[in-house]
Write an enzyme that holds these catalytic residues in place. Structure first.
Site, PDB file in Angstrom:
ATOM      1  N   THR A 269      48.736  34.498  24.007  1.00 39.07           N
ATOM      2  CA  THR A 269      48.028  33.114  24.262  1.00 39.07           C
ATOM      3  C   THR A 269      46.479  33.094  24.423  1.00 39.07           C
ATOM      4  O   THR A 269      46.210  33.189  25.526  1.00 39.07           O
ATOM      5  CB  THR A 269      48.728  32.561  25.470  1.00 39.07           C
ATOM      6  OG1 THR A 269      48.554  33.430  26.949  1.00 39.07           O
ATOM      7  CG2 THR A 269      50.438  32.096  25.525  1.00 39.07           C
TER       8      THR A 269
ATOM      9  N   THR B 275      51.208  34.175  29.605  1.00 34.81           N
ATOM     10  CA  THR B 275      50.504  33.248  30.490  1.00 34.81           C
ATOM     11  C   THR B 275      50.479  32.016  29.851  1.00 34.81           C
ATOM     12  O   THR B 275      49.744  32.177  28.585  1.00 34.81           O
ATOM     13  CB  THR B 275      49.366  33.802  30.871  1.00 34.81           C
ATOM     14  OG1 THR B 275      49.666  35.406  31.446  1.00 34.81           O
ATOM     15  CG2 THR B 275      48.598  33.182  31.788  1.00 34.81           C
TER      16      THR B 275
ATOM     17  N   GLU C 249      53.962  37.596  34.387  1.00 35.08           N
ATOM     18  CA  GLU C 249      53.815  38.829  34.906  1.00 35.08           C
ATOM     19  C   GLU C 249      52.449  39.170  35.532  1.00 35.08           C
ATOM     20  O   GLU C 249      51.217  38.308  35.545  1.00 35.08           O
ATOM     21  CB  GLU C 249      53.726  39.824  33.629  1.00 35.08           C
ATOM     22  CG  GLU C 249      52.773  39.329  32.448  1.00 35.08           C
ATOM     23  CD  GLU C 249      51.353  39.853  32.717  1.00 35.08           C
ATOM     24  OE1 GLU C 249      51.219  40.949  33.546  1.00 35.08           O
ATOM     25  OE2 GLU C 249      50.367  39.456  32.233  1.00 35.08           O
TER      26      GLU C 249
ATOM     27  N   GLU D 146      46.489  46.336  33.873  1.00 31.92           N
ATOM     28  CA  GLU D 146      46.540  47.489  32.781  1.00 31.92           C
ATOM     29  C   GLU D 146      46.153  48.954  33.493  1.00 31.92           C
ATOM     30  O   GLU D 146      45.298  48.898  34.340  1.00 31.92           O
ATOM     31  CB  GLU D 146      45.376  47.200  31.776  1.00 31.92           C
ATOM     32  CG  GLU D 146      45.930  46.095  30.947  1.00 31.92           C
ATOM     33  CD  GLU D 146      44.656  45.666  29.794  1.00 31.92           C
ATOM     34  OE1 GLU D 146      44.067  46.709  29.499  1.00 31.92           O
ATOM     35  OE2 GLU D 146      44.704  44.523  29.524  1.00 31.92           O
TER      36      GLU D 146
ATOM     37  N   LYS E 254      50.749  31.827  38.344  1.00 36.36           N
ATOM     38  CA  LYS E 254      50.082  32.724  37.557  1.00 36.36           C
ATOM     39  C   LYS E 254      48.505  32.575  37.403  1.00 36.36           C
ATOM     40  O   LYS E 254      47.828  33.396  37.771  1.00 36.36           O
ATOM     41  CB  LYS E 254      50.579  32.918  36.162  1.00 36.36           C
ATOM     42  CG  LYS E 254      49.784  34.016  35.180  1.00 36.36           C
ATOM     43  CD  LYS E 254      50.044  35.277  35.427  1.00 36.36           C
ATOM     44  CE  LYS E 254      48.946  35.986  34.520  1.00 36.36           C
ATOM     45  NZ  LYS E 254      49.395  37.393  34.277  1.00 36.36           N
TER      46      LYS E 254
ATOM     47  N   ASN F 203      45.385  34.589  39.480  1.00 31.82           N
ATOM     48  CA  ASN F 203      44.082  35.267  38.543  1.00 31.82           C
ATOM     49  C   ASN F 203      42.896  34.632  38.939  1.00 31.82           C
ATOM     50  O   ASN F 203      41.839  35.578  39.130  1.00 31.82           O
ATOM     51  CB  ASN F 203      44.359  35.217  37.233  1.00 31.82           C
ATOM     52  CG  ASN F 203      45.459  36.474  36.536  1.00 31.82           C
ATOM     53  OD1 ASN F 203      45.359  37.323  37.496  1.00 31.82           O
ATOM     54  ND2 ASN F 203      45.751  36.554  35.395  1.00 31.82           N
TER      55      ASN F 203
ATOM     56  N   HIS G 125      35.554  45.015  45.464  1.00 28.96           N
ATOM     57  CA  HIS G 125      34.664  46.065  44.868  1.00 28.96           C
ATOM     58  C   HIS G 125      33.647  45.382  44.239  1.00 28.96           C
ATOM     59  O   HIS G 125      33.769  45.031  43.093  1.00 28.96           O
ATOM     60  CB  HIS G 125      35.592  47.029  44.295  1.00 28.96           C
ATOM     61  CG  HIS G 125      34.944  48.096  44.072  1.00 28.96           C
ATOM     62  ND1 HIS G 125      34.403  49.326  44.926  1.00 28.96           N
ATOM     63  CD2 HIS G 125      34.181  48.936  42.929  1.00 28.96           C
ATOM     64  CE1 HIS G 125      33.897  50.193  44.517  1.00 28.96           C
ATOM     65  NE2 HIS G 125      33.630  49.934  43.213  1.00 28.96           N
ATOM     66  N   ALA G 126      32.315  45.387  44.449  1.00 28.24           N
ATOM     67  CA  ALA G 126      31.451  44.851  43.859  1.00 28.24           C
ATOM     68  C   ALA G 126      30.955  45.948  42.577  1.00 28.24           C
ATOM     69  O   ALA G 126      31.186  46.977  42.555  1.00 28.24           O
ATOM     70  CB  ALA G 126      30.078  44.834  44.478  1.00 28.24           C
TER      71      ALA G 126
ATOM     72  N   CYS H  35      42.901  39.236  30.847  1.00 27.65           N
ATOM     73  CA  CYS H  35      43.487  38.182  31.843  1.00 27.65           C
ATOM     74  C   CYS H  35      42.430  37.168  32.287  1.00 27.65           C
ATOM     75  O   CYS H  35      42.443  36.065  32.116  1.00 27.65           O
ATOM     76  CB  CYS H  35      44.420  38.765  32.615  1.00 27.65           C
ATOM     77  SG  CYS H  35      45.695  39.329  31.838  1.00 27.65           S
TER      78      CYS H  35
HETATM   79  C1  UDX Z   1      44.688  41.497  36.065  1.00 29.18           C
HETATM   80  C2  UDX Z   1      45.613  41.054  37.271  1.00 29.18           C
HETATM   81  O1  UDX Z   1      45.148  42.162  38.263  1.00 29.18           O
HETATM   82  C3  UDX Z   1      46.953  41.226  36.903  1.00 29.18           C
HETATM   83  O2  UDX Z   1      47.804  41.012  38.051  1.00 29.18           O
HETATM   84  C4  UDX Z   1      47.210  40.228  35.701  1.00 29.18           C
HETATM   85  O3  UDX Z   1      48.518  40.160  35.349  1.00 29.18           O
HETATM   86  C5  UDX Z   1      46.047  40.352  34.506  1.00 29.18           C
HETATM   87  O4  UDX Z   1      44.887  40.461  34.830  1.00 29.18           O
HETATM   88  P1  UDX Z   1      43.875  43.753  34.706  1.00 29.18           P
HETATM   89  O5  UDX Z   1      42.986  42.747  33.722  1.00 29.18           O
HETATM   90  O6  UDX Z   1      44.682  44.426  34.146  1.00 29.18           O
HETATM   91  O7  UDX Z   1      44.834  42.688  35.352  1.00 29.18           O
HETATM   92  O8  UDX Z   1      42.942  44.257  35.641  1.00 29.18           O
HETATM   93  P2  UDX Z   1      42.288  44.473  37.005  1.00 29.18           P
HETATM   94  O9  UDX Z   1      42.265  45.784  37.821  1.00 29.18           O
HETATM   95  O10 UDX Z   1      42.905  43.160  37.790  1.00 29.18           O
HETATM   96  O11 UDX Z   1      40.831  44.171  36.976  1.00 29.18           O
HETATM   97  C6  UDX Z   1      40.173  43.021  36.138  1.00 29.18           C
HETATM   98  C7  UDX Z   1      38.472  43.175  36.084  1.00 29.18           C
HETATM   99  O12 UDX Z   1      38.071  42.767  37.405  1.00 29.18           O
HETATM  100  C8  UDX Z   1      38.222  44.563  35.661  1.00 29.18           C
HETATM  101  O13 UDX Z   1      36.833  44.267  35.087  1.00 29.18           O
HETATM  102  C9  UDX Z   1      37.738  45.208  37.066  1.00 29.18           C
HETATM  103  O14 UDX Z   1      36.748  46.207  36.878  1.00 29.18           O
HETATM  104  C10 UDX Z   1      37.257  43.996  37.810  1.00 29.18           C
HETATM  105  N1  UDX Z   1      37.143  44.106  39.326  1.00 29.18           N
HETATM  106  C11 UDX Z   1      38.624  44.570  39.843  1.00 29.18           C
HETATM  107  C12 UDX Z   1      35.937  44.348  40.154  1.00 29.18           C
HETATM  108  O15 UDX Z   1      34.950  44.222  39.651  1.00 29.18           O
HETATM  109  N2  UDX Z   1      36.348  44.585  41.355  1.00 29.18           N
HETATM  110  C13 UDX Z   1      37.430  44.492  41.877  1.00 29.18           C
HETATM  111  O16 UDX Z   1      37.415  44.560  43.277  1.00 29.18           O
HETATM  112  C14 UDX Z   1      38.966  44.291  41.326  1.00 29.18           C
END
Ligand code: UDX
Length: 436
Positions: free
Chosen positions: A86, A122, A151, A155, A207, A211, A254-255, A263
């Site tokens: 999507t 989604t 979901e 990743e 969902k 996010n 986490h900065a 997503c």
């Molecule tokens: C995310 C959601 O976590 C998941 O539940 C949903 O289904 C899909 O989107 P994903 O995109 O795989 O998953 O990655 P995620 O680990 O959540 O990180 C997303 C982004 O945020 C990354 O660019 C990561 O570097 C950033 N991030 C994450 C931060 O900058 N700081 C954090 O503390 C956490």
């Protein structure tokens, strides 16, 4: 139980393989014959730790099969999952639902046994209603229900997330459909994973709300990081200090260089569109999207500063370590590295880069960047090294070697991987995010 998974992309493939591993009989369906052929040969279309092994072992045991033929694939299935893409619609940011509706139409034409049709893609609030309408028209007289089952896989950790979920959300008010879904998730149910039954529209919104909230957390701590740099505070301690409060929680604080991926960017935009359509604007999410967008390019300026400012930086060379939006994936979608590379190129800086998995997908997105064979080949002759993605491979860099092969010992750590005092003690000019 027989389960059909329509769409063998990231979500479909991981979910299909895990359902098969639970003991269900799963058929993964995809329109792309090349993808189905490779899957049959055990070749994965995506990089996800553990997936190839899971697919191969379940295919071998006969519980997981692949086909391009939807009619054959869904025959006899008690649950038919729609797990197609999507993407953001070009132009307005709405989720493009054409693939979902096309599958619903095809399923409707082919359906001749009782089945629960489940949207795993989604999809914005109300999509299930439209899928139901399409099925009612296409499959009159067949007993079916439409449920939503979003979901929450990350990743790089998708299989673990699927098998040990924080919760499973199932949106349907139909008792029979709830029973079928309980059966689908039986092994997790027995494992005491929380299952939340809601209405379909609520589940669809959960969902997006999840996010968007995570994107808010990340963006909040990123802004705190900027403030920390100005006032001389340490953002990692701020994260710990607020995260220990159970009401806030320590995760996703986490900065870094801003969120990317398949997503958060797409889903926050789609949520804004839904909010706009229903005249319930979500100002917080609007701000998050804008702040995150501008942050990526701002990280380029941070690197330029480390090189001594615009004039000094022109003509210099930067080594970018990590290109994917996060480690353990080859996914480049909306990765901060793209905006950073462009900002550096705009400033007349030449860039070489290395990423353990992402270079093939990254190359066409950043034609100005020279892809290197390994970490140290990227660093060779560089005036500054920038850690963009926190791959494990960059957590134990050989600083002596860098000093020998780089033009200058300058490290910009956009993921706060290193201890500032330690790196400075090795003779490096070191800058990071939200720490002085
Ligand atoms: C995310 C959601 O976590 C998941 O539940 C949903 O289904 C899909 O989107 P994903 O995109 O795989 O998953 O990655 P995620 O680990 O959540 O990180 C997303 C982004 O945020 C990354 O660019 C990561 O570097 C950033 N991030 C994450 C931060 O900058 N700081 C954090 O503390 C956490």
């Amino acid at each position: 139980m027989k389960i059909a998974m329509v769409g063998s992309g990231y979500v479909g493939l991981v979910s299909g393989a895990c359902f098969a591993d639970f003991g269900h009989d799963v058929v993964c369906i995809d329109k792309d014959p090349a993808k189905i052929d490779s899957l049959k040969a055990g070749i994965m279309p995506i990089f996800e730790p553990g997936l190839a092994e899971l697919v191969t072992s379940n295919a071998k045991s006969g519980r997981l099969s692949f086909t391009t033929d939807l009619t054959e694939g869904i025959a006899g299935a008690a649950a038919i999952f729609i797990a197609v893409g999507t993407p953001s619609r070009r132009g307005d940011g709405h989720a493009d639902l054409s693939y979902v509706y096309a599958v619903a139409e095809e399923v409707g034409q082919a359906l001749n046994n009782d089945a629960v049709v489940v949207t795993k893609s989604t999809v914005p609030v109300g999509t299930g209603d439209e899928v139901e309408r399409i099925l009612t028209e296409a499959a009159p007289g067949v007993k079916f229900a439409v449920a939503s089952n979003p979901e929450f896989l990350r990743e790089g950790a998708a299989i673990a997330d699927f098998k040990h979920p924080d919760r499973i959300v199932i949106g349907t008010e139909d008792e029979w459909a709830r029973g079928v879904m309980r059966e689908v998730y039986r092994p997790l149910f027995l494992n005491k994973s929380p299952i939340l039954f809601t209405s379909r529209r609520t589940s669809e919104l959960i969902k997006y709300a999840a996010n968007a909230f995570l994107a808010v957390k990340i963006t909040f701590i990123n802004e705190m990081a900027d403030l920390c740099e100005k006032v001389g505070a340490d953002v990692q301690d701020v994260s710990r200090g607020i995260g220990m409060d159970g009401r806030i929680g320590s995760k996703f604080l986490h900065a870094g260089p801003g969120y990317g991926g398949s997503c958060f960017p797409k889903d926050t935009l789609a949520l804004l569109k839904t909010a706009e359509d229903y005249e319930a604007p979500t100002r917080i999410v609007e701000a998050v999207v804008a702040v995150n967008d501008s942050r990526k390019r701002a990280m380029g300026r941070k690197v330029i500063e480390a090189l001594g400012g615009t004039d000094a930086a022109r003509g210099k060379k930067v080594a970018m370590l990590g290109l994917t939006f996060k480690p353990n994936t080859d996914d480049m979608r909306d990765s901060p590295s793209i905006a950073i590379a462009l900002a550096l190129a705009d400033a007349g800086i030449s860039v070489s880069a290395y990423d353990p998995e992402g270079m093939e997908l990254a190359a066409p997105l950043m034609p100005e960047v020279k892809m290197a064979a390994n970490t140290y080949a990227a660093i060779d002759g560089a005036d500054a090294v920038v850690i963009v993605t926190e791959w494990d491979a960059f957590r134990a860099l050989d600083f002596d070697r860098i000093k020998r092969i780089a033009k200058a010992p300058v490290l910009v750590d956009l993921r706060n991987v290193y201890d500032p005092a330690e790196v400075r003690a090795k003779g490096f000019a070191y800058s990071s995010v939200g720490r002085v």
